[in-house]
Design a protein around this motif. Sequence first.
Motif, PDB file in Angstrom:
ATOM      1  N   ALA A  33       1.001  -1.108  -0.049  1.00  0.00           N
ATOM      2  CA  ALA A  33       0.122   0.007  -0.057  1.00  0.00           C
ATOM      3  C   ALA A  33       0.812   1.244  -0.122  1.00  0.00           C
ATOM      4  O   ALA A  33       2.008   1.399   0.572  1.00  0.00           O
ATOM      5  CB  ALA A  33      -0.984  -0.102   1.194  1.00  0.00           C
ATOM      6  N   VAL A  34       0.403   2.149  -0.737  1.00  0.00           N
ATOM      7  CA  VAL A  34       1.322   3.635  -0.688  1.00  0.00           C
ATOM      8  C   VAL A  34       1.231   4.167   0.741  1.00  0.00           C
ATOM      9  O   VAL A  34       2.400   4.599   0.933  1.00  0.00           O
ATOM     10  CB  VAL A  34       0.450   4.789  -1.688  1.00  0.00           C
ATOM     11  N   ASP A  35       0.214   4.081   1.469  1.00  0.00           N
ATOM     12  CA  ASP A  35      -0.146   4.561   2.657  1.00  0.00           C
ATOM     13  C   ASP A  35      -1.144   4.089   3.421  1.00  0.00           C
ATOM     14  O   ASP A  35      -2.007   3.329   2.827  1.00  0.00           O
ATOM     15  CB  ASP A  35      -0.145   6.149   2.676  1.00  0.00           C
ATOM     16  N   TYR A  36      -1.723   4.287   4.761  1.00  0.00           N
ATOM     17  CA  TYR A  36      -2.847   3.954   5.310  1.00  0.00           C
ATOM     18  C   TYR A  36      -3.236   5.278   6.266  1.00  0.00           C
ATOM     19  O   TYR A  36      -2.526   5.922   6.872  1.00  0.00           O
ATOM     20  CB  TYR A  36      -2.307   2.768   6.173  1.00  0.00           C
ATOM     21  N   LEU A  37      -4.637   5.223   6.269  1.00  0.00           N
ATOM     22  CA  LEU A  37      -5.214   6.267   6.965  1.00  0.00           C
ATOM     23  C   LEU A  37      -5.913   5.658   8.192  1.00  0.00           C
ATOM     24  O   LEU A  37      -6.802   4.752   7.977  1.00  0.00           O
ATOM     25  CB  LEU A  37      -6.042   7.137   6.057  1.00  0.00           C
ATOM     26  N   LEU A  38      -5.899   6.185   9.060  1.00  0.00           N
ATOM     27  CA  LEU A  38      -6.941   5.794  10.417  1.00  0.00           C
ATOM     28  C   LEU A  38      -8.136   6.394  10.384  1.00  0.00           C
ATOM     29  O   LEU A  38      -8.245   7.688  10.092  1.00  0.00           O
ATOM     30  CB  LEU A  38      -6.027   5.955  11.950  1.00  0.00           C
ATOM     31  N   LYS A  39      -9.258   5.831  10.663  1.00  0.00           N
ATOM     32  CA  LYS A  39     -10.568   6.322  10.555  1.00  0.00           C
ATOM     33  C   LYS A  39     -10.633   7.068  12.391  1.00  0.00           C
ATOM     34  O   LYS A  39     -10.204   6.500  13.099  1.00  0.00           O
ATOM     35  CB  LYS A  39     -11.709   5.460  10.678  1.00  0.00           C
ATOM     36  N   PRO A  40     -11.428   8.151  12.377  1.00  0.00           N
ATOM     37  CA  PRO A  40     -11.781   9.115  11.370  1.00  0.00           C
ATOM     38  C   PRO A  40     -10.551   9.775  10.531  1.00  0.00           C
ATOM     39  O   PRO A  40      -9.542   9.929  11.300  1.00  0.00           O
ATOM     40  CB  PRO A  40     -12.613  10.118  12.091  1.00  0.00           C
ATOM     41  N   VAL A  41     -10.796   9.912   9.340  1.00  0.00           N
ATOM     42  CA  VAL A  41      -9.820  10.350   8.407  1.00  0.00           C
ATOM     43  C   VAL A  41      -9.320  11.787   8.905  1.00  0.00           C
ATOM     44  O   VAL A  41     -10.085  12.798   8.885  1.00  0.00           O
ATOM     45  CB  VAL A  41      -9.979  10.272   6.992  1.00  0.00           C
ATOM     46  N   ASP A  42      -7.851  12.161   9.190  1.00  0.00           N
ATOM     47  CA  ASP A  42      -7.342  13.309   9.423  1.00  0.00           C
ATOM     48  C   ASP A  42      -7.017  13.975   8.093  1.00  0.00           C
ATOM     49  O   ASP A  42      -6.410  13.408   7.211  1.00  0.00           O
ATOM     50  CB  ASP A  42      -6.215  13.199  10.366  1.00  0.00           C
ATOM     51  N   GLU A  43      -7.466  15.452   8.053  1.00  0.00           N
ATOM     52  CA  GLU A  43      -7.376  15.947   6.633  1.00  0.00           C
ATOM     53  C   GLU A  43      -5.936  16.262   6.400  1.00  0.00           C
ATOM     54  O   GLU A  43      -5.378  15.788   5.303  1.00  0.00           O
ATOM     55  CB  GLU A  43      -7.982  17.320   6.804  1.00  0.00           C
ATOM     56  N   SER A  44      -4.770  16.293   7.449  1.00  0.00           N
ATOM     57  CA  SER A  44      -3.618  16.492   7.074  1.00  0.00           C
ATOM     58  C   SER A  44      -2.834  15.144   6.679  1.00  0.00           C
ATOM     59  O   SER A  44      -2.237  15.318   5.824  1.00  0.00           O
ATOM     60  CB  SER A  44      -2.988  17.203   8.285  1.00  0.00           C
ATOM     61  N   ARG A  45      -3.271  14.131   7.254  1.00  0.00           N
ATOM     62  CA  ARG A  45      -2.945  12.951   6.790  1.00  0.00           C
ATOM     63  C   ARG A  45      -3.174  12.540   5.435  1.00  0.00           C
ATOM     64  O   ARG A  45      -2.334  11.838   4.739  1.00  0.00           O
ATOM     65  CB  ARG A  45      -3.307  11.840   8.064  1.00  0.00           C
ATOM     66  N   LEU A  46      -4.568  12.877   5.192  1.00  0.00           N
ATOM     67  CA  LEU A  46      -5.121  12.594   3.899  1.00  0.00           C
ATOM     68  C   LEU A  46      -4.060  13.187   2.773  1.00  0.00           C
ATOM     69  O   LEU A  46      -3.896  12.853   1.645  1.00  0.00           O
ATOM     70  CB  LEU A  46      -6.437  12.997   3.891  1.00  0.00           C
ATOM     71  N   GLU A  47      -3.978  14.529   2.949  1.00  0.00           N
ATOM     72  CA  GLU A  47      -3.047  15.439   2.377  1.00  0.00           C
ATOM     73  C   GLU A  47      -1.722  14.974   1.869  1.00  0.00           C
ATOM     74  O   GLU A  47      -1.344  14.765   0.852  1.00  0.00           O
ATOM     75  CB  GLU A  47      -2.987  17.006   2.883  1.00  0.00           C
ATOM     76  N   GLN A  48      -1.203  14.429   3.012  1.00  0.00           N
ATOM     77  CA  GLN A  48       0.210  13.752   2.982  1.00  0.00           C
ATOM     78  C   GLN A  48      -0.144  12.699   2.133  1.00  0.00           C
ATOM     79  O   GLN A  48       0.992  12.192   1.413  1.00  0.00           O
ATOM     80  CB  GLN A  48       0.642  13.311   4.528  1.00  0.00           C
ATOM     81  N   ALA A  49      -0.649  11.665   2.414  1.00  0.00           N
ATOM     82  CA  ALA A  49      -0.936  10.351   1.585  1.00  0.00           C
ATOM     83  C   ALA A  49      -1.132  10.865  -0.063  1.00  0.00           C
ATOM     84  O   ALA A  49      -0.599  10.098  -0.721  1.00  0.00           O
ATOM     85  CB  ALA A  49      -2.255   9.503   2.010  1.00  0.00           C
ATOM     86  N   LEU A  50      -1.964  11.874  -0.524  1.00  0.00           N
ATOM     87  CA  LEU A  50      -2.156  12.028  -1.690  1.00  0.00           C
ATOM     88  C   LEU A  50      -0.810  12.763  -2.299  1.00  0.00           C
ATOM     89  O   LEU A  50      -0.566  12.720  -3.617  1.00  0.00           O
ATOM     90  CB  LEU A  50      -3.289  13.315  -1.790  1.00  0.00           C
ATOM     91  N   LYS A  51       0.073  13.498  -1.654  1.00  0.00           N
ATOM     92  CA  LYS A  51       1.347  13.744  -2.070  1.00  0.00           C
ATOM     93  C   LYS A  51       2.138  12.607  -2.454  1.00  0.00           C
ATOM     94  O   LYS A  51       2.800  12.817  -3.479  1.00  0.00           O
ATOM     95  CB  LYS A  51       1.940  14.686  -0.881  1.00  0.00           C
ATOM     96  N   THR A  52       2.119  11.683  -1.448  1.00  0.00           N
ATOM     97  CA  THR A  52       2.948  10.412  -1.695  1.00  0.00           C
ATOM     98  C   THR A  52       2.398   9.679  -3.336  1.00  0.00           C
ATOM     99  O   THR A  52       3.170   9.431  -3.951  1.00  0.00           O
ATOM    100  CB  THR A  52       2.982   9.436  -0.732  1.00  0.00           C
ATOM    101  N   VAL A  53       1.076   9.761  -3.128  1.00  0.00           N
ATOM    102  CA  VAL A  53       0.330   9.188  -4.548  1.00  0.00           C
ATOM    103  C   VAL A  53       0.726   9.879  -5.718  1.00  0.00           C
ATOM    104  O   VAL A  53       1.399   9.417  -6.917  1.00  0.00           O
ATOM    105  CB  VAL A  53      -1.236   9.198  -4.360  1.00  0.00           C
TER     106      VAL A  53
END
Length: 266
Positions: free
Chosen positions: A95-115
């Motif tokens: 997996a590129v990354d993993y996010l814990l629920k509830p999804v934190d917006e800053s972590r989502l942004e970090q994951a998308l940067k890696t994507v």
Amino acid sequence: MIRTLIVDDEPLARRGLELRLAAFSDISIVGQAGNGREAALAVASHQPDLMFLDVQMPEVDGFALLKSLPAEQLPLTVFVTAYDQYALNAFSTCAVDYLLKPVDESRLEQALKTVRERLAAREAEQNRDRLLRLLARVSGKPEMSLDEALAQESTLGAGPAAKLAIKDGNRTIRLDPDCIRWIDAAGDYLCIHTNTENFVIRATMRDMEQRLDPRRFQRIHRSTIVNLDCVRELRSHLNGEYFVTLDSGHTLKLSRSYKDKVHLMN
């Protein structure tokens, strides 16, 4: 645009992620699925670049879904889970990354940067392949593979190092390549599996290919390099893929796009 699929058995979770992703102008949600079977059909139909995938789902969970998808259809995957203990397993399935629920917006942004970085690297590799084919036609030489080009490049340079200097936490280890059984990718990291222990380092598969002797170490999947000396058995699969069994008993997948490596193991 990054074509994106959301897979989660909870409608509210899918809706919540959809709303968060709406803030990113380069994300285009092409489909949603509530279970693994729906997701497999959606991947085949929509061919997404990116998939946000729930770990726990009835019948076919996230890990089983990834194992069932053909390699050429596999999108970049970000796991979404309520359980932190799934993180290591997520990385073991690349997996590129993993996010814990509830999804934190800053972590989502970090994951998308890696994507975005991974997609850019994939496009660069495709461009490099097209350039190699063009050079082969212009030079009149038989078309060479990327692995052959890298092997030629290594003979012109200093060549593979006798030992690998890897950084493991706050220590640097000189690792003898003889003890490496296989290497797999996990997001921006590589896991080096040896006879006695495993090492996780920050590197790319291309970096590692250039540092290892191509006569002994070959890439058999976009996320796997194997030590040919450790291969005990090769079994064909119905869909054109192969399963490689090592002398340690571990089984790895050799994808169709790397079928030219089969003769090296016979």
